[in-house]
Design a protein around this motif. Sequence first.
Motif, PDB file in Angstrom:
ATOM      1  N   ILE A   9       0.836  -1.202   0.000  1.00  0.00           N
ATOM      2  CA  ILE A   9       0.000   0.000   0.000  1.00  0.00           C
ATOM      3  C   ILE A   9       0.875   1.258   0.000  1.00  0.00           C
ATOM      4  N   GLN A  12       1.996   1.792  -3.465  1.00  0.00           N
ATOM      5  CA  GLN A  12       0.866   2.306  -4.248  1.00  0.00           C
ATOM      6  C   GLN A  12       0.637   3.798  -3.952  1.00  0.00           C
ATOM      7  N   LYS A  18      -3.601   4.332  -6.650  1.00  0.00           N
ATOM      8  CA  LYS A  18      -4.860   3.719  -6.190  1.00  0.00           C
ATOM      9  C   LYS A  18      -5.994   3.990  -7.177  1.00  0.00           C
ATOM     10  N   HIS A  21      -6.257   1.325  -9.561  1.00  0.00           N
ATOM     11  CA  HIS A  21      -6.444  -0.014  -9.002  1.00  0.00           C
ATOM     12  C   HIS A  21      -7.906  -0.280  -8.653  1.00  0.00           C
ATOM     13  N   LEU A  65      -3.653  -6.187  -3.413  1.00  0.00           N
ATOM     14  CA  LEU A  65      -4.280  -4.907  -3.784  1.00  0.00           C
ATOM     15  C   LEU A  65      -5.782  -5.079  -4.035  1.00  0.00           C
TER      16      LEU A  65
END
Length: 104
Positions: A9, A12, A18, A21, A65
């Motif tokens: 995370i 990311q 994000k 994603h 994820l």
Amino acid sequence: MDELKSEIIKFQKERDWKKFHTPENLAKSISIEAAELLEHFQWGKDYSINEVADELADVLNYCILMADALDLDIKEIVLNKMKKNAVKYPVDKARGNAAKYTEL
Ligand SMILES: [Mg+2]
């Protein structure tokens, strides 16, 4: 698992990824990376363990994820599915048997 998820995370967030994603994009990415993993076994039994490990890591990374995107607890969903699998594949019928549960 929490430490691993935190690292993923963090990676990311640092890249502001994000927004890319979405569950749909992550499902596609899992499938693409699984195909890349499979590619190492396409023509026989010779493969690079390091390259296979990298592709396996890509699959796992996207799976983590995906669980995060859907607010799913990985440990909880895996253990829950294992309970379902245990019902579908009772030890006395499935031990040493590769048949699908519908054929046991
Ligand atoms: Mg890859």
